[in-house]
Design a protein around this motif. Structure first.
Motif, PDB file in Angstrom:
ATOM      1  N   GLN A   5       0.836  -1.207   0.000  1.00  0.00           N
ATOM      2  CA  GLN A   5       0.000   0.000   0.000  1.00  0.00           C
ATOM      3  C   GLN A   5       0.867   1.253   0.000  1.00  0.00           C
ATOM      4  O   GLN A   5       0.560   2.232  -0.705  1.00  0.00           O
ATOM      5  CB  GLN A   5      -0.906  -0.003   1.230  1.00  0.00           C
ATOM      6  N   ALA A   6       1.952   1.236   0.742  1.00  0.00           N
ATOM      7  CA  ALA A   6       2.836   2.399   0.808  1.00  0.00           C
ATOM      8  C   ALA A   6       3.452   2.717  -0.548  1.00  0.00           C
ATOM      9  O   ALA A   6       3.767   3.875  -0.843  1.00  0.00           O
ATOM     10  CB  ALA A   6       3.941   2.152   1.839  1.00  0.00           C
ATOM     11  N   GLU A   7       3.597   1.709  -1.381  1.00  0.00           N
ATOM     12  CA  GLU A   7       4.179   1.906  -2.708  1.00  0.00           C
ATOM     13  C   GLU A   7       3.105   2.085  -3.782  1.00  0.00           C
ATOM     14  O   GLU A   7       3.422   2.160  -4.977  1.00  0.00           O
ATOM     15  CB  GLU A   7       5.072   0.712  -3.049  1.00  0.00           C
ATOM     16  N   GLY A   8       1.839   2.141  -3.362  1.00  0.00           N
ATOM     17  CA  GLY A   8       0.756   2.338  -4.312  1.00  0.00           C
ATOM     18  C   GLY A   8       0.457   1.109  -5.143  1.00  0.00           C
ATOM     19  O   GLY A   8      -0.129   1.213  -6.227  1.00  0.00           O
ATOM     20  N   ASP A   9       0.849  -0.063  -4.649  1.00  0.00           N
ATOM     21  CA  ASP A   9       0.715  -1.291  -5.425  1.00  0.00           C
ATOM     22  C   ASP A   9      -0.556  -2.081  -5.113  1.00  0.00           C
ATOM     23  O   ASP A   9      -0.867  -3.032  -5.834  1.00  0.00           O
ATOM     24  CB  ASP A   9       1.913  -2.212  -5.147  1.00  0.00           C
ATOM     25  N   LEU A  10      -1.250  -1.729  -4.058  1.00  0.00           N
ATOM     26  CA  LEU A  10      -2.367  -2.553  -3.609  1.00  0.00           C
ATOM     27  C   LEU A  10      -3.698  -1.921  -4.003  1.00  0.00           C
ATOM     28  O   LEU A  10      -3.916  -0.728  -3.790  1.00  0.00           O
ATOM     29  CB  LEU A  10      -2.299  -2.721  -2.081  1.00  0.00           C
ATOM     30  N   ALA A  11      -4.583  -2.748  -4.564  1.00  0.00           N
ATOM     31  CA  ALA A  11      -5.875  -2.242  -5.035  1.00  0.00           C
ATOM     32  C   ALA A  11      -6.863  -2.004  -3.894  1.00  0.00           C
ATOM     33  O   ALA A  11      -7.890  -1.354  -4.095  1.00  0.00           O
ATOM     34  CB  ALA A  11      -6.486  -3.215  -6.041  1.00  0.00           C
ATOM     35  N   PHE A  12      -6.559  -2.513  -2.702  1.00  0.00           N
ATOM     36  CA  PHE A  12      -7.451  -2.378  -1.548  1.00  0.00           C
ATOM     37  C   PHE A  12      -6.685  -1.794  -0.370  1.00  0.00           C
ATOM     38  O   PHE A  12      -5.452  -1.751  -0.366  1.00  0.00           O
ATOM     39  CB  PHE A  12      -8.036  -3.741  -1.151  1.00  0.00           C
ATOM     40  N   GLU A  13      -7.410  -1.372   0.644  1.00  0.00           N
ATOM     41  CA  GLU A  13      -6.771  -0.905   1.865  1.00  0.00           C
ATOM     42  C   GLU A  13      -6.102  -2.080   2.576  1.00  0.00           C
ATOM     43  O   GLU A  13      -6.639  -3.197   2.598  1.00  0.00           O
ATOM     44  CB  GLU A  13      -7.803  -0.270   2.802  1.00  0.00           C
ATOM     45  N   ALA A  14      -4.943  -1.828   3.148  1.00  0.00           N
ATOM     46  CA  ALA A  14      -4.202  -2.872   3.862  1.00  0.00           C
ATOM     47  C   ALA A  14      -4.777  -3.035   5.265  1.00  0.00           C
ATOM     48  O   ALA A  14      -4.217  -2.563   6.257  1.00  0.00           O
ATOM     49  CB  ALA A  14      -2.721  -2.525   3.929  1.00  0.00           C
ATOM     50  N   THR A  15      -5.909  -3.695   5.357  1.00  0.00           N
ATOM     51  CA  THR A  15      -6.605  -3.851   6.626  1.00  0.00           C
ATOM     52  C   THR A  15      -6.371  -5.243   7.216  1.00  0.00           C
ATOM     53  O   THR A  15      -5.974  -6.177   6.523  1.00  0.00           O
ATOM     54  CB  THR A  15      -8.110  -3.659   6.435  1.00  0.00           C
ATOM     55  N   SER A  16      -6.669  -5.367   8.492  1.00  0.00           N
ATOM     56  CA  SER A  16      -6.573  -6.685   9.125  1.00  0.00           C
ATOM     57  C   SER A  16      -7.608  -7.632   8.534  1.00  0.00           C
ATOM     58  O   SER A  16      -7.389  -8.847   8.475  1.00  0.00           O
ATOM     59  CB  SER A  16      -6.766  -6.556  10.640  1.00  0.00           C
ATOM     60  N   GLU A  17      -8.734  -7.071   8.076  1.00  0.00           N
ATOM     61  CA  GLU A  17      -9.768  -7.913   7.457  1.00  0.00           C
ATOM     62  C   GLU A  17      -9.250  -8.552   6.166  1.00  0.00           C
ATOM     63  O   GLU A  17      -9.476  -9.742   5.918  1.00  0.00           O
ATOM     64  CB  GLU A  17     -11.026  -7.099   7.182  1.00  0.00           C
ATOM     65  N   LEU A  18      -8.556  -7.762   5.351  1.00  0.00           N
ATOM     66  CA  LEU A  18      -7.981  -8.318   4.125  1.00  0.00           C
ATOM     67  C   LEU A  18      -6.941  -9.379   4.464  1.00  0.00           C
ATOM     68  O   LEU A  18      -6.880 -10.431   3.817  1.00  0.00           O
ATOM     69  CB  LEU A  18      -7.354  -7.203   3.282  1.00  0.00           C
ATOM     70  N   ALA A  19      -6.126  -9.115   5.479  1.00  0.00           N
ATOM     71  CA  ALA A  19      -5.122 -10.093   5.899  1.00  0.00           C
ATOM     72  C   ALA A  19      -5.786 -11.394   6.339  1.00  0.00           C
ATOM     73  O   ALA A  19      -5.316 -12.489   6.008  1.00  0.00           O
ATOM     74  CB  ALA A  19      -4.283  -9.524   7.039  1.00  0.00           C
TER      75      ALA A  19
END
Length: 202
Positions: free
Chosen positions: A142-156
């Motif tokens: 996410q910090a590099e703008g590479d992730l299409a979604f928010e880096a949440t614990s739910e996604l993890a």
């Protein structure tokens, strides 16, 4: 060398021998079919010494589960170090788990452990030891703008749950290597689909 240090080293050596012997027997005979007498004999210790370190069969089994996880995480780290981008590192960590899923230790971890330890205890162990690393990977993307979604614990949790299901599917299949070959391209395609459109390799 102090007596205390000698005793600590002896304790570590004995525990290591017991965990190694227990893993061999649990992988070969399963949790119900494993006899603690056989583990003690294989480890070269008395049954009393076994109970001193592990008061129950379940406690010893949990130590084996943690040992397998430690081995897995070392494997993930080594595979990730060979990648050149943050995105490839993310994919490689998840793919490498499925690649080793046919091994006996993974069957123990994914198929037998929930029953032997109780699903909630097994779930807690997997969450506590896996989620922080997955969240770190997602936050890096996410910090590099590479992730299409928010880096949440739910996604993890979603990624961990899918990975666990696929690992279980492969490890308990009658032909785990064929199952692995079928699962890997689908799983990799899914993981790469999480990449933000237009993002570039980093």
């Amino acid at each position: 060398m102090s007596t205390r240090r000698t005793n600590e080293e002896r304790t570590r050596t004995t525990r290591r021998a017991l965990i190694s012997a227990a893993r061999q027997r649990f992988e070969a005979d399963g949790y119900p079919g494993t006899n603690l007498d056989h583990i003690a004999e294989l480890a070269g210790v008395t049954k009393g010494a076994l109970y001193h370190h592990f008061p129950t069969k379940r406690a010893l089994y949990e130590a084996v589960v943690l040992d397998i996880q430690d081995e897995l995480y070392e494997h993930f780290d080594q595979r990730a170090k060979k990648t050149e981008s943050a995105w490839d590192k993310f994919v490689e960590v998840f793919i490498s788990f499925i690649e080793v899923a046919p091994e006996p230790g993974i069957r123990l971890l994914m198929v037998e452990a929930p029953a032997a330890l109780g699903f909630q205890r097994w779930h807690d162990i997997v969450d506590q030891r896996s989620l922080p690393g997955i969240i770190d990977l997602l936050e890096g993307l996410q910090a590099e703008g590479d992730l299409a979604f928010e880096a949440t614990s739910e996604l993890a949790r979603v990624l961990l749950a899918i990975s666990n299901v696929l690992g279980t599917l492969v490890s308990q299949d009658d032909d785990p290597r064929t199952a692995r070959s079928a699962v890997l391209p689908v799983w990799e395609h899914f993981l790469r689909s999480l990449r933000a459109p237009g993002s570039r390799d980093t």
